[in-house]
Design a protein around this motif. Sequence first.
Motif, PDB file in Angstrom:
ATOM      1  N   ILE A  36       0.836  -1.217   0.000  1.00 54.02           N
ATOM      2  CA  ILE A  36       0.000   0.000   0.000  1.00 54.02           C
ATOM      3  C   ILE A  36       0.870   1.266   0.000  1.00 54.02           C
ATOM      4  CG2 ILE A  36      -1.815   1.300   1.196  1.00 54.02           C
ATOM      5  CD1 ILE A  36      -2.776  -1.423   2.374  1.00 54.02           C
ATOM      6  N   ILE A  53     -12.958   2.312   4.567  1.00 47.63           N
ATOM      7  CA  ILE A  53     -12.377   1.637   5.741  1.00 47.63           C
ATOM      8  C   ILE A  53     -11.514   0.469   5.263  1.00 47.63           C
ATOM      9  CG2 ILE A  53     -12.923   0.262   7.815  1.00 47.63           C
ATOM     10  CD1 ILE A  53     -13.663   3.180   8.207  1.00 47.63           C
ATOM     11  N   GLY A  54     -10.443   0.199   5.987  1.00 49.21           N
ATOM     12  CA  GLY A  54      -9.555  -0.911   5.652  1.00 49.21           C
ATOM     13  C   GLY A  54      -8.116  -0.451   5.769  1.00 49.21           C
ATOM     14  N   CYS A  55      -7.172  -1.382   5.562  1.00 49.02           N
ATOM     15  CA  CYS A  55      -5.749  -1.002   5.628  1.00 49.02           C
ATOM     16  C   CYS A  55      -5.473   0.070   4.580  1.00 49.02           C
ATOM     17  CB  CYS A  55      -4.858  -2.212   5.346  1.00 49.02           C
ATOM     18  SG  CYS A  55      -4.974  -3.521   6.567  1.00 49.02           S
ATOM     19  N   GLY A  92      -9.383  -0.374  -0.609  1.00 51.68           N
ATOM     20  CA  GLY A  92      -9.129  -1.793  -0.849  1.00 51.68           C
ATOM     21  C   GLY A  92     -10.148  -2.384  -1.815  1.00 51.68           C
ATOM     22  N   ASP A  93      -9.859  -3.611  -2.257  1.00 56.10           N
ATOM     23  CA  ASP A  93     -10.763  -4.289  -3.183  1.00 56.10           C
ATOM     24  C   ASP A  93     -12.100  -4.629  -2.500  1.00 56.10           C
ATOM     25  OD1 ASP A  93      -9.259  -6.022  -1.584  1.00 56.10           O
ATOM     26  OD2 ASP A  93      -8.507  -7.225  -3.247  1.00 56.10           O
ATOM     27  N   ILE A 150     -18.201  -4.245  -0.737  1.00 63.23           N
ATOM     28  CA  ILE A 150     -19.290  -3.497  -0.094  1.00 63.23           C
ATOM     29  C   ILE A 150     -19.642  -2.226  -0.881  1.00 63.23           C
ATOM     30  CG2 ILE A 150     -17.691  -2.369   1.541  1.00 63.23           C
ATOM     31  CD1 ILE A 150     -19.965  -2.442   3.616  1.00 63.23           C
ATOM     32  N   ASN A 190      -5.406  -6.612  -2.967  1.00 58.18           N
ATOM     33  CA  ASN A 190      -4.471  -7.498  -2.254  1.00 58.18           C
ATOM     34  C   ASN A 190      -5.111  -8.875  -2.047  1.00 58.18           C
ATOM     35  OD1 ASN A 190      -6.312  -6.914  -0.262  1.00 58.18           O
ATOM     36  ND2 ASN A 190      -4.904  -5.717   1.002  1.00 58.18           N
ATOM     37  N   VAL A 249      -7.618 -10.045  -0.476  1.00 64.61           N
ATOM     38  CA  VAL A 249      -8.320 -10.407   0.767  1.00 64.61           C
ATOM     39  C   VAL A 249      -8.856  -9.155   1.464  1.00 64.61           C
ATOM     40  CG1 VAL A 249      -7.142 -12.575   1.388  1.00 64.61           C
ATOM     41  CG2 VAL A 249      -6.111 -10.371   2.018  1.00 64.61           C
ATOM     42  N   MET A 271      -7.535  -5.894   6.676  1.00 65.41           N
ATOM     43  CA  MET A 271      -7.594  -5.312   8.026  1.00 65.41           C
ATOM     44  C   MET A 271      -8.285  -6.229   9.037  1.00 65.41           C
ATOM     45  SD  MET A 271      -9.054  -1.668   9.252  1.00 65.41           S
ATOM     46  CE  MET A 271      -7.564  -0.739   9.193  1.00 65.41           C
ATOM     47  N   THR A 272      -9.264  -7.003   8.553  1.00 59.45           N
ATOM     48  CA  THR A 272     -10.021  -7.845   9.482  1.00 59.45           C
ATOM     49  C   THR A 272      -9.477  -9.272   9.581  1.00 59.45           C
ATOM     50  OG1 THR A 272     -11.582  -7.947   7.646  1.00 59.45           O
ATOM     51  CG2 THR A 272     -12.211  -6.611   9.539  1.00 59.45           C
TER      52      THR A 272
END
Length: 276
Positions: free
Chosen positions: A29, A60-62, A103-104, A110, A132, A134, A137-138
């Motif tokens: 990233i 939201i996410g990395c 992110g993807d 979503i 990436n 997946v 972040m979760t």
Amino acid sequence: MMGNKLRHPLSKYLLEDRLPHSWCPGCGIGIALGSILRAIDKKVKEGAIDYNKLVLVTGIGCSARAAFYVRFDSAHTIHGRAIPFASGVKLANPSLTVLVFGGDGDIAGIGGNHLIHAARRNMDLLVFMITNFVYAMTGGQVAPTTPTGLYTTTTPKGNPERPLNAIKLVASQNPNYVARASATHPALIEQYTYKALNMEGFRFIEIISMCPEVFGRHIGFNDPVTLYKTLKSKSIVKDKPSLDESDYDWNHGWILGEYVLRRNPGYLTTLRRYEG
Ligand SMILES: Cc1ncc(C[n+]2csc(CCOP(=O)(O)OP(=O)(O)O)c2C)c(N)n1
């Protein structure tokens, strides 16, 4: 206090007091963000875009945490909703250069519905999607982009689904620019971003990226370098690839390149025509 001589060339664009960032060693990233900022810096130096009119919107996410680190206006919004938020920003102040970075899962999972409709409208946004493979972040759950057959924490026997090809999905609507780059090829990210920054309409750049922690490690890559080298070997650069070549799988890899380049009026130009 660091002397000027020791300042990083991108210091102007980064909130250095927020560093170190939260991305893992070997994550792609930061490479993607750095390449984008280098393209922005070139445009700013050429006077083609105004540094004070840059906005970065994330969900939201990395990947979305990029909004925390840039030293220009940014909004860290809610999961999947960066594109509608960014559309609102652009419509409220058309003089802004509005970027979306996510992110993807955020952009194509979503937020997939927003992606389709922003592309259909040829909304004046430049969207970067970090693929990436997946939900990082979760903890590495299956994403719409996960290649068939791969282990993730929610597909312990392998992913039975075929991956979403966001290039084809976006291209099927009305965008002006669609390209696929990779964090293993930072110069391509910079080149495509530089090209797309001053265009009007919807511009989409997918960036394949390394997640060594909850993707690579889970499928047997014990170190980030091996994952990086593997992703690099699976990334084939092509001049003007056809959309049929944009499908990918883990065995054959993926084609990087510029899939769509059009000069259609962007949403704001079209809207002004209707408003007379
Ligand atoms: C509405 C909502 N659903 C679920 C979550 C939990 N959540 C946070 S980050 C995330 C996944 C992010 O994955 P991706 O967008 O691919 O970004 P990455 O972390 O891989 O960069 C999820 C599901 C949330 N924050 N909000």
